[in-house]
Design a protein around this motif. Structure first.
Motif, PDB file in Angstrom:
ATOM      1  N   LYS A 108       0.843  -1.208   0.000  1.00  0.00           N
ATOM      2  CA  LYS A 108       0.000   0.000   0.000  1.00  0.00           C
ATOM      3  C   LYS A 108       0.877   1.256   0.000  1.00  0.00           C
ATOM      4  CE  LYS A 108      -0.207   1.844   4.334  1.00  0.00           C
ATOM      5  NZ  LYS A 108       0.051   3.248   4.616  1.00  0.00           N
ATOM      6  N   ASN A 109       2.061   1.200   0.583  1.00  0.00           N
ATOM      7  CA  ASN A 109       2.969   2.346   0.506  1.00  0.00           C
ATOM      8  C   ASN A 109       3.507   2.523  -0.914  1.00  0.00           C
ATOM      9  OD1 ASN A 109       2.695   3.235   3.131  1.00  0.00           O
ATOM     10  ND2 ASN A 109       4.444   2.074   3.885  1.00  0.00           N
ATOM     11  N   GLN A 110       3.723   1.416  -1.610  1.00  0.00           N
ATOM     12  CA  GLN A 110       4.153   1.496  -3.009  1.00  0.00           C
ATOM     13  C   GLN A 110       3.023   2.055  -3.874  1.00  0.00           C
ATOM     14  OE1 GLN A 110       5.354  -2.614  -3.421  1.00  0.00           O
ATOM     15  NE2 GLN A 110       7.527  -2.076  -3.193  1.00  0.00           N
ATOM     16  N   ALA A 111       1.793   1.641  -3.583  1.00  0.00           N
ATOM     17  CA  ALA A 111       0.633   2.200  -4.300  1.00  0.00           C
ATOM     18  C   ALA A 111       0.525   3.695  -4.011  1.00  0.00           C
ATOM     19  CB  ALA A 111      -0.648   1.471  -3.904  1.00  0.00           C
ATOM     20  N   ALA A 112       0.751   4.068  -2.761  1.00  0.00           N
ATOM     21  CA  ALA A 112       0.717   5.487  -2.393  1.00  0.00           C
ATOM     22  C   ALA A 112       1.784   6.273  -3.160  1.00  0.00           C
ATOM     23  CB  ALA A 112       0.900   5.649  -0.885  1.00  0.00           C
ATOM     24  N   SER A 168       1.476   9.942  -5.720  1.00  0.00           N
ATOM     25  CA  SER A 168       1.992  11.255  -5.342  1.00  0.00           C
ATOM     26  C   SER A 168       2.935  11.834  -6.398  1.00  0.00           C
ATOM     27  CB  SER A 168       2.693  11.178  -3.979  1.00  0.00           C
ATOM     28  OG  SER A 168       3.772  10.284  -4.023  1.00  0.00           O
ATOM     29  N   SER A 169       3.002  13.151  -6.385  1.00  0.00           N
ATOM     30  CA  SER A 169       3.865  13.863  -7.332  1.00  0.00           C
ATOM     31  C   SER A 169       4.662  14.909  -6.570  1.00  0.00           C
ATOM     32  CB  SER A 169       3.016  14.548  -8.409  1.00  0.00           C
ATOM     33  OG  SER A 169       3.807  15.439  -9.155  1.00  0.00           O
ATOM     34  N   GLY A 185       3.406  18.531  -5.920  1.00  0.00           N
ATOM     35  CA  GLY A 185       3.080  18.511  -4.499  1.00  0.00           C
ATOM     36  C   GLY A 185       1.732  17.872  -4.203  1.00  0.00           C
ATOM     37  N   MET A 186       1.395  16.838  -4.959  1.00  0.00           N
ATOM     38  CA  MET A 186       0.068  16.216  -4.824  1.00  0.00           C
ATOM     39  C   MET A 186       0.108  14.898  -4.073  1.00  0.00           C
ATOM     40  SD  MET A 186      -1.755  16.951  -8.463  1.00  0.00           S
ATOM     41  CE  MET A 186      -3.251  16.247  -7.849  1.00  0.00           C
ATOM     42  N   ASN A 187      -0.927  14.678  -3.293  1.00  0.00           N
ATOM     43  CA  ASN A 187      -1.256  13.387  -2.694  1.00  0.00           C
ATOM     44  C   ASN A 187      -0.190  12.810  -1.765  1.00  0.00           C
ATOM     45  OD1 ASN A 187      -3.621  13.532  -4.156  1.00  0.00           O
ATOM     46  ND2 ASN A 187      -2.882  12.242  -5.801  1.00  0.00           N
ATOM     47  N   HIS A 188       0.537  13.653  -1.057  1.00  0.00           N
ATOM     48  CA  HIS A 188       1.562  13.136  -0.149  1.00  0.00           C
ATOM     49  C   HIS A 188       0.970  12.512   1.110  1.00  0.00           C
ATOM     50  CE1 HIS A 188       4.843  14.403  -2.608  1.00  0.00           C
ATOM     51  NE2 HIS A 188       4.332  15.612  -2.700  1.00  0.00           N
ATOM     52  N   PHE A 189      -0.311  12.647   1.311  1.00  0.00           N
ATOM     53  CA  PHE A 189      -0.988  12.080   2.474  1.00  0.00           C
ATOM     54  C   PHE A 189      -1.407  10.628   2.264  1.00  0.00           C
ATOM     55  CE2 PHE A 189      -4.120  13.736  -0.382  1.00  0.00           C
ATOM     56  CZ  PHE A 189      -5.133  12.786  -0.349  1.00  0.00           C
ATOM     57  N   THR A 190      -1.275  10.108   1.071  1.00  0.00           N
ATOM     58  CA  THR A 190      -1.864   8.805   0.748  1.00  0.00           C
ATOM     59  C   THR A 190      -1.226   7.638   1.502  1.00  0.00           C
ATOM     60  OG1 THR A 190      -0.481   8.606  -1.230  1.00  0.00           O
ATOM     61  CG2 THR A 190      -2.686   9.548  -1.520  1.00  0.00           C
ATOM     62  N   TRP A 194      -5.505  11.029  -9.525  1.00  0.00           N
ATOM     63  CA  TRP A 194      -4.178  11.407 -10.005  1.00  0.00           C
ATOM     64  C   TRP A 194      -3.182  10.347  -9.558  1.00  0.00           C
ATOM     65  CZ3 TRP A 194      -2.264  15.549 -12.805  1.00  0.00           C
ATOM     66  CH2 TRP A 194      -0.877  15.666 -12.840  1.00  0.00           C
ATOM     67  N   PHE A 195      -2.699   9.537 -10.479  1.00  0.00           N
ATOM     68  CA  PHE A 195      -1.692   8.530 -10.168  1.00  0.00           C
ATOM     69  C   PHE A 195      -1.017   8.083 -11.449  1.00  0.00           C
ATOM     70  CE2 PHE A 195      -5.878   6.536 -10.366  1.00  0.00           C
ATOM     71  CZ  PHE A 195      -5.712   5.584 -11.360  1.00  0.00           C
ATOM     72  N   ASP A 196       0.099   7.409 -11.285  1.00  0.00           N
ATOM     73  CA  ASP A 196       0.843   6.846 -12.408  1.00  0.00           C
ATOM     74  C   ASP A 196       0.207   5.496 -12.733  1.00  0.00           C
ATOM     75  OD1 ASP A 196       2.697   5.419 -14.003  1.00  0.00           O
ATOM     76  OD2 ASP A 196       4.388   6.513 -13.134  1.00  0.00           O
TER      77      ASP A 196
END
Length: 181
Positions: free
Chosen positions: A58-62, A66-67, A71-76, A133-135
């Motif tokens: 789940k940390n790898q998915a997070a 993030s970008s 500066g996006m989605n650093h809370f995931t 927003w994700f890769d």
């Protein structure tokens, strides 16, 4: 919750989760049952839900969400559960209907299922956030998703540590009319 409206008003996009508190498997199962009960065009059910609750995975998915640049989605990484939504092929009637009506019924259906997920999560006392927003390539490789499938969304679940925020919505007169536009 006393009414559906109260539940809908209480639900919010949470961006801070209690990292020490895992989500109980029975809650995840009830949330997924609600998602699977969602309506879909011609009952196609064109979705696959991948529950990512292994801490390393789940940390790898997070990381895929993030970008640094934006500066996006650093809370995931705080969320103990990610539910990744994969678009599946529609049944023949839904697929033909999509072509004839020029509407992406599979994506509409997935959106309805995700609405069921976040509302069921709120009903279970959980916070959620829908991530678009994700890769996608990274997420597909990480979770073994075939290249022929689209990864549509990642829904975070966990116990929120955010205060409830008042919803800011457009005035009814701007978004609702009766009998004409």
């Amino acid at each position: 919750m006393e009414t559906f409206l109260e539940l809908a008003l209480q639900r919010q996009s949470d961006r801070a989760f209690d990292m020490s508190r895992p989500v109980e498997p029975e809650k995840i199962e009830r949330i997924l049952r609600a998602a699977c009960a969602a309506p879909s065009a011609c009952n196609a059910q064109p979705w696959h839900f991948i529950v990512v609750d292994d801490p390393v995975l789940k940390n790898q998915a997070a990381d895929a969400t993030s970008s640094r640049v934006l500066g996006m989605n650093h809370f995931t990484k705080q969320a103990p559960v990610h539910i990744v939504i994969v678009e599946e092929s529609p049944n023949i009637t839904s697929g033909i209907g999509s072509l004839v009506k020029d509407k992406q019924f599979t994506q509409i259906d997935a959106g309805i299922a995700v609405a069921h997920i976040v509302l069921a999560a709120a009903d279970e006392g959980l916070g959620s956030c829908i991530i678009g927003w994700f890769d996608e390539k990274k997420m597909r490789k990480l979770l073994g998703i075939p290249s022929s499938r689209r990864v549509l969304l990642d829904v975070l679940l966990g116990y929120s540590v955010q205060e409830h925020r008042e919803k800011k919505r457009k005035d009814f007169s701007k978004v609702i009319s009766y009998n004409k536009y």
